[in-house]
Write a protein that holds these residues in place. Sequence first.
Motif, PDB file in Angstrom:
ATOM      1  N   GLN A  17       0.832  -1.198   0.000  1.00 56.36           N
ATOM      2  CA  GLN A  17       0.000   0.000   0.000  1.00 56.36           C
ATOM      3  C   GLN A  17       0.869   1.251   0.000  1.00 56.36           C
ATOM      4  O   GLN A  17       0.610   2.224  -0.720  1.00 56.36           O
ATOM      5  N   PHE A  18       1.921   1.212   0.797  1.00 60.76           N
ATOM      6  CA  PHE A  18       2.826   2.352   0.871  1.00 60.76           C
ATOM      7  C   PHE A  18       3.469   2.638  -0.479  1.00 60.76           C
ATOM      8  O   PHE A  18       3.679   3.803  -0.841  1.00 60.76           O
ATOM      9  N   ARG A  19       3.784   1.599  -1.239  1.00 57.96           N
ATOM     10  CA  ARG A  19       4.340   1.810  -2.580  1.00 57.96           C
ATOM     11  C   ARG A  19       3.364   2.592  -3.454  1.00 57.96           C
ATOM     12  O   ARG A  19       3.763   3.435  -4.260  1.00 57.96           O
ATOM     13  N   VAL A  20       2.070   2.341  -3.295  1.00 56.70           N
ATOM     14  CA  VAL A  20       1.058   3.120  -4.016  1.00 56.70           C
ATOM     15  C   VAL A  20       1.073   4.569  -3.552  1.00 56.70           C
ATOM     16  O   VAL A  20       0.967   5.494  -4.365  1.00 56.70           O
ATOM     17  N   TRP A  21       1.213   4.780  -2.253  1.00 53.06           N
ATOM     18  CA  TRP A  21       1.281   6.144  -1.717  1.00 53.06           C
ATOM     19  C   TRP A  21       2.432   6.914  -2.369  1.00 53.06           C
ATOM     20  O   TRP A  21       2.279   8.098  -2.701  1.00 53.06           O
ATOM     21  N   LEU A  22       3.560   6.258  -2.557  1.00 53.58           N
ATOM     22  CA  LEU A  22       4.701   6.931  -3.168  1.00 53.58           C
ATOM     23  C   LEU A  22       4.390   7.350  -4.597  1.00 53.58           C
ATOM     24  O   LEU A  22       4.803   8.439  -5.040  1.00 53.58           O
TER      25      LEU A  22
END
Length: 267
Positions: free
Chosen positions: A256-261
């Motif tokens: 999910q954090f990769r999407v945030w980036l």
Amino acid sequence: MRIYLSVDMEGITGLVDAQDVQPTGRDYEHGRLMMAEDVNAAVRGALAAGATEVTVNDAHGPMRNLRSDMLHPAARLIRGKPKAMGMLEGLDNTFDAALCIGYHSRAGTSGVLSHSFTGAIEDIWLDDRPAGEIGFSHATAAALGVPVVLLSGDDTACAEMAEWDPRVRTVPVKYARGRFAAELRPLAEAREAIESAVTACLTGELPTPSAPSTTTLVVRWQSAAVADVLRNLPGVTGRDDRTVTISGPVDDVYRQFRVWLNVASAL
């Protein structure tokens, strides 16, 4: 024995400035060579310890920094982006151990080229612990069932890893004198230190990774605009105008954090 290398660039031997690590930098091609040499030292160390397969993931910036013709012929290379798991692409529980080569300290520290994934991030916490790429990568690898056993980088990055998990062997290849300056170890000495440390930490019994079943990630962004958009994603809540949080299994939170980036980059 299968060994995984996640390789960043800011913590590579000899590199201290954006000109060394960005594709537009005047010293980038030299930086690529230095990066390959640190990786090759780690690969040699792993093979000496009995590794039968070594996978290298190019984890820096465009993730096209390492050239296959510069790498040890025994290494498999994961190169390019986008990658769902970014700095940990290809890592799973079939690997016996992971190495973090060329890593840097988190945002707000005085380490060489310190930041946390992107300049858009001010702070990160995992279960209320301050974290950057070191802590988040370690926690995610553990959740996938793989122990991180070694980190190379500047002395600030090494101290950060030691605080996160003192079982991880660290190899300082330079000593920070500011965010864009360092005292460098001689190149041959630094590469020998990496090689011998990798062999030593992979010889004998490897540590058992330990990770919670779920984690809470909190990220404070430089801009409220990023947090405004992220609050529209399922499971994401806001703590204040610039801070968002999500909870779940560690590896799912990392994805999910990769999407945030990507959202932050688009904004």
